[in-house]
Structures are given as structure tokens and as C-alpha cells.
Scaffold this motif. Structure first.
Motif, PDB file in Angstrom:
ATOM      1  N   GLY A   1       0.795  -1.222   0.000  1.00 18.12           N
ATOM      2  CA  GLY A   1       0.000   0.000   0.000  1.00 18.12           C
ATOM      3  C   GLY A   1       0.824   1.265   0.000  1.00 18.12           C
ATOM      4  O   GLY A   1       0.291   2.361  -0.136  1.00 18.12           O
ATOM      5  N   GLY A   2       2.135   1.133   0.159  1.00 21.35           N
ATOM      6  CA  GLY A   2       3.015   2.293   0.168  1.00 21.35           C
ATOM      7  C   GLY A   2       3.262   2.814   1.568  1.00 21.35           C
ATOM      8  O   GLY A   2       2.678   2.349   2.549  1.00 21.35           O
TER       9      GLY A   2
ATOM     10  N   LYS B   1      15.569   3.261  19.790  1.00 23.41           N
ATOM     11  CA  LYS B   1      15.997   2.927  18.436  1.00 23.41           C
ATOM     12  C   LYS B   1      15.564   4.004  17.452  1.00 23.41           C
ATOM     13  O   LYS B   1      14.481   4.564  17.562  1.00 23.41           O
ATOM     14  N   ALA B   2      16.415   4.268  16.472  1.00 20.94           N
ATOM     15  CA  ALA B   2      16.022   5.093  15.340  1.00 20.94           C
ATOM     16  C   ALA B   2      15.325   4.198  14.317  1.00 20.94           C
ATOM     17  O   ALA B   2      15.576   2.996  14.261  1.00 20.94           O
ATOM     18  N   VAL B   3      14.440   4.795  13.520  1.00 24.60           N
ATOM     19  CA  VAL B   3      13.676   4.023  12.538  1.00 24.60           C
ATOM     20  C   VAL B   3      13.751   4.744  11.197  1.00 24.60           C
ATOM     21  O   VAL B   3      13.395   5.917  11.094  1.00 24.60           O
ATOM     22  N   LEU B   4      14.212   4.026  10.172  1.00 24.68           N
ATOM     23  CA  LEU B   4      14.330   4.584   8.828  1.00 24.68           C
ATOM     24  C   LEU B   4      13.340   3.870   7.913  1.00 24.68           C
ATOM     25  O   LEU B   4      13.392   2.651   7.764  1.00 24.68           O
ATOM     26  N   PHE B   5      12.428   4.643   7.307  1.00 24.38           N
ATOM     27  CA  PHE B   5      11.420   4.100   6.402  1.00 24.38           C
ATOM     28  C   PHE B   5      11.766   4.466   4.957  1.00 24.38           C
ATOM     29  O   PHE B   5      11.448   5.564   4.507  1.00 24.38           O
ATOM     30  N   PRO B   6      12.401   3.597   4.190  1.00 23.42           N
ATOM     31  CA  PRO B   6      12.603   3.888   2.767  1.00 23.42           C
ATOM     32  C   PRO B   6      11.261   3.827   2.024  1.00 23.42           C
ATOM     33  O   PRO B   6      10.446   2.939   2.274  1.00 23.42           O
ATOM     34  N   ASP B   7      11.046   4.759   1.127  1.00 22.70           N
ATOM     35  CA  ASP B   7       9.803   4.807   0.352  1.00 22.70           C
ATOM     36  C   ASP B   7      10.087   4.257  -1.050  1.00 22.70           C
ATOM     37  O   ASP B   7      10.420   4.999  -1.969  1.00 22.70           O
ATOM     38  N   SER B   8       9.929   2.957  -1.207  1.00 18.28           N
ATOM     39  CA  SER B   8      10.295   2.323  -2.478  1.00 18.28           C
ATOM     40  C   SER B   8       9.384   2.723  -3.624  1.00 18.28           C
ATOM     41  O   SER B   8       9.813   2.728  -4.785  1.00 18.28           O
ATOM     42  N   TYR B   9       8.139   3.047  -3.345  1.00 19.36           N
ATOM     43  CA  TYR B   9       7.195   3.401  -4.410  1.00 19.36           C
ATOM     44  C   TYR B   9       7.208   4.899  -4.698  1.00 19.36           C
ATOM     45  O   TYR B   9       7.331   5.309  -5.848  1.00 19.36           O
ATOM     46  N   GLY B  10       7.057   5.698  -3.662  1.00 17.66           N
ATOM     47  CA  GLY B  10       7.044   7.143  -3.860  1.00 17.66           C
ATOM     48  C   GLY B  10       8.319   7.657  -4.497  1.00 17.66           C
ATOM     49  O   GLY B  10       8.289   8.608  -5.289  1.00 17.66           O
ATOM     50  N   SER B  11       9.445   7.016  -4.192  1.00 20.44           N
ATOM     51  CA  SER B  11      10.719   7.442  -4.780  1.00 20.44           C
ATOM     52  C   SER B  11      10.729   7.254  -6.293  1.00 20.44           C
ATOM     53  O   SER B  11      11.503   7.903  -7.001  1.00 20.44           O
ATOM     54  N   ARG B  12       9.892   6.347  -6.767  1.00 23.01           N
ATOM     55  CA  ARG B  12       9.819   6.073  -8.204  1.00 23.01           C
ATOM     56  C   ARG B  12       8.523   6.611  -8.801  1.00 23.01           C
ATOM     57  O   ARG B  12       8.089   6.178  -9.868  1.00 23.01           O
ATOM     58  N   GLU B  13       7.892   7.516  -8.070  1.00 19.89           N
ATOM     59  CA  GLU B  13       6.651   8.177  -8.502  1.00 19.89           C
ATOM     60  C   GLU B  13       5.548   7.166  -8.778  1.00 19.89           C
ATOM     61  O   GLU B  13       4.772   7.296  -9.736  1.00 19.89           O
ATOM     62  N   LEU B  14       5.468   6.161  -7.912  1.00 16.39           N
ATOM     63  CA  LEU B  14       4.437   5.142  -8.010  1.00 16.39           C
ATOM     64  C   LEU B  14       3.512   5.225  -6.810  1.00 16.39           C
ATOM     65  O   LEU B  14       3.941   5.569  -5.708  1.00 16.39           O
ATOM     66  N   GLY B  15       2.245   4.896  -7.025  1.00 14.91           N
ATOM     67  CA  GLY B  15       1.284   4.804  -5.942  1.00 14.91           C
ATOM     68  C   GLY B  15       1.250   3.387  -5.386  1.00 14.91           C
ATOM     69  O   GLY B  15       2.181   2.598  -5.602  1.00 14.91           O
ATOM     70  N   PRO B  16       0.190   3.025  -4.675  1.00 11.51           N
ATOM     71  CA  PRO B  16       0.055   1.667  -4.145  1.00 11.51           C
ATOM     72  C   PRO B  16       0.182   0.623  -5.246  1.00 11.51           C
ATOM     73  O   PRO B  16      -0.282   0.822  -6.373  1.00 11.51           O
ATOM     74  N   GLN B  17       0.792  -0.512  -4.904  1.00 11.19           N
ATOM     75  CA  GLN B  17       1.063  -1.559  -5.887  1.00 11.19           C
ATOM     76  C   GLN B  17       0.332  -2.864  -5.585  1.00 11.19           C
ATOM     77  O   GLN B  17       0.636  -3.902  -6.179  1.00 11.19           O
ATOM     78  N   CYS B  18      -0.628  -2.829  -4.667  1.00  8.54           N
ATOM     79  CA  CYS B  18      -1.280  -4.070  -4.232  1.00  8.54           C
ATOM     80  C   CYS B  18      -1.994  -4.790  -5.368  1.00  8.54           C
ATOM     81  O   CYS B  18      -2.008  -6.024  -5.415  1.00  8.54           O
ATOM     82  N   ARG B  19      -2.596  -4.042  -6.267  1.00  9.13           N
ATOM     83  CA  ARG B  19      -3.401  -4.677  -7.311  1.00  9.13           C
ATOM     84  C   ARG B  19      -2.803  -4.467  -8.698  1.00  9.13           C
ATOM     85  O   ARG B  19      -3.489  -4.573  -9.703  1.00  9.13           O
ATOM     86  N   VAL B  20      -1.494  -4.181  -8.731  1.00  5.04           N
ATOM     87  CA  VAL B  20      -0.784  -4.019 -10.000  1.00  5.04           C
ATOM     88  C   VAL B  20      -0.241  -5.374 -10.432  1.00  5.04           C
ATOM     89  O   VAL B  20       0.501  -6.016  -9.684  1.00  5.04           O
TER      90      VAL B  20
END
Length: 278
Positions: free
Chosen positions: A62-63, A87-106
Motif C-alpha cells: 500500500g506504500g 531505536k532510530a527508525v528509517l522508512f525507505p519509500d520504495s514506491y514514492g521514490s519512483r513516482e508510483l502509488g500503491p502496488q497491491c493490485r498491479v
């Protein structure tokens, strides 16, 4: 007479919610080189200079962000838990970084768990070991659904990091899709914990059990916890159990059930804290 009671209740709720939100500092947006891509990420970090243990946290299909927020509430909730433990927490945005929205139904995904998302994981780790506030020997992984599947690929011995830097400390995978990994004789080079609900009809609990049990004797420490009454997304806060409708939101799986299981959620919080403290 009911109206004043309702007003009082809403007033009290409004007073409580901002206080909870204020307890979590806003994330810091960071940019990380990842091959030919600039990986955008959101960082939650304790106050001070560190060095802090770090969790690379991997969003599901879902992004990472919501309609008006860089990090969905479900992930901010975990960030708050991890920050409490220092703890520090780092959230990489794999979809937004590539200008993509949610990928659940792709059907034909441009960003896959076993390739692009693993590249993002390694890029995030490489960036972290260059940060003075990060404890480079205590970088762990944590992922949900598609992010958990990417995690399973990233900890395989075949991806052994041929560098002098320490490897990932540990990993926690929430309800990954284990079907491909179990068929390929999966094993892990770092301690890996899998958490999934027995009623999860989005992922496959039997495949995850087979995957973990098959790794015994030729793997780093691996454990699986199957919660008897839990469905997919059992750790997500305040989500009543529900079937995915005929016209699901783009950020929802295609089919199955999702929803909170309070007992499994509480137990998973305890287990995650203990696993990451190793």
C-alpha cells in the motif's frame, strides 16, 4: 441529556489524541543514493548524538505515506514503539521514490520484492553506516507484507555482504508471502522472526511454517509465531476485522480479510522488542 455527555466525551478525546501525537516527533526527510534512483526515506530518531540502534522499516504494497502524511499511522505506531526502546527508525519509500502509488493490485510491478526493494534495503544500510549517530553493528530489518517478503530475500546467505562492515543484526517479518521462498529452500544468515496469523488468507501461513521449518539446521536462528485467531494486518491499530470488498481501496490487497487482533498485536510488540534487543 445525551448531547452534553457526548460533547464531554469528544472534548476529552480531542485532548488525548493531540497529546499522543505530540509524543512522536515528526520524521526527517532524507535522500539516499540507490543505483540510478534517489531513494526518499523518512527518519525517526531519538534526541541526542547516539550512536543508536537502527531499524530499517519496510512498508507493504500500500506504500509508505497516506493521503496527507509522509508515514501512515500504522507505521508511525511502530515507530513510536521502537523509539521508546531508544531505536532510530528509517522508512525507505520504495514506491514514492519512483513516482508510483500503491502496488497491491498491479499485475506487472515495476518494483519487486526480490530486486528493486532489496536494492533499496542495501542502499539504506550503506547510508546508515556512514551516519555518526547510527550504531553500525546494530542495524536491523523489519517489514510488513511485501516489505517482509523483500526482507526475506535480503537476509538470504546468497546475498552475503562482502564488506568489512557488520551485517544486519536481526530481522522481523510480519505476514510475508512465503510461497516462493519456501519452494526455493530459503534460509537466513541473520536471526529472523516471522509473525503471521493462522487465519491470514492474503499471505500463506502454511508456506511460512514450511519455509522456517525447512531452514532449521542450515540457517541462522529462525523462528515463526502463528497467532491462532489473527488475520492479515493483525498489528495494525484500530482496524475492525473485515473482508476486502469487491472494489477495494488501491492500498488494500485484492482479496481476503484484514483487521486488528488485540492479543496478537500486544504479543507481537513484546516479541519484537525482545528479538531486536538480542
Amino acid at each position: 441529556m445525551r448531547l452534553p455527555s457526548l460533547v464531554i466525551a469528544l472534548t476529552l478525546l480531542a485532548a488525548i489524541l493531540p497529546a499522543r501525537a505530540a509524543s512522536l516527533p515528526p520524521p526527517q526527510a532524507v535522500e539516499i543514493p540507490s543505483g540510478t534512483t534517489t531513494l526518499h526515506a523518512q527518519l525517526f530518531k531519538p534526541e541526542g548524538n547516539g550512536p543508536f540502534p537502527v531499524v530499517i522499516a519496510l512498508h507493504g504494497c500500500g506504500g509508505l505515506g497516506g493521503h496527507s502524511e509522509p508515514v501512515q499511522v500504522r507505521y508511525r505506531d511502530w515507530a513510536e514503539e521502537l523509539l521508546k526502546d531508544g531505536k532510530a527508525v528509517l522508512f525507505p519509500d520504495s514506491y514514492g521514490s519512483r513516482e508510483l502509488g500503491p502496488q497491491c493490485r498491479v499485475r506487472e510491478r515495476r518494483v519487486t520484492a526480490r530486486r528493486e526493494r532489496v536494492t533499496d534495503i542495501l542502499a539504506a544500510r550503506q547510508w546508515l553506516i556512514q551516519q555518526s549517530w547510527a550504531a553500525r553493528d546494530r542495524i536491523s530489518l523489519m517489514g510488513w507484507a511485501n516489505g517482509a517478503s523483500a526482507l526475506l530475500w535480503a537476509v538470504r546467505p546468497q546475498l552475503l555482504l562482502h564488506r568489512a562492515e557488520p551485517d544486519f543484526r536481526s530481522a522481523v517479518a510480519f505476514y510475508p508471502d512465503c510461497r516462493l521462498s519456501s519452494g526455493l529452500g530459503w534460509s537466513a544468515r541473520v536471526p529472523t522472526l516471522v509473525l503471521i496469523g493462522a487465519k491470514d488468507d492474503v499471505s500463506s501461513p502454511p508456506a511460512c511454517r514450511q519455509m522456517v521449518e525447512g531452514a532449521h539446521g542450515r540457517s541462522a536462528l529462525t523462528r515463526i509465531v502463528v497467532y491462532p485467531s489473527a488475520y492479515h494486518d493483525f498489528d495494525r491499530p484500530n482496524l475492525p476485522v473485515q473482508a476486502i470488498g469487491p472494489n477495494p481501496d488501491a492500498a488494500d490487497p485484492e482479496k481476503g480479510h484484514v483487521g486488528t487482533d488485540a492479543e496478537a498485536r500486544a504479543d507481537s510488540q513484546k516479541r519484537v522488542a525482545e528479538w531486536l534487543a538480542r
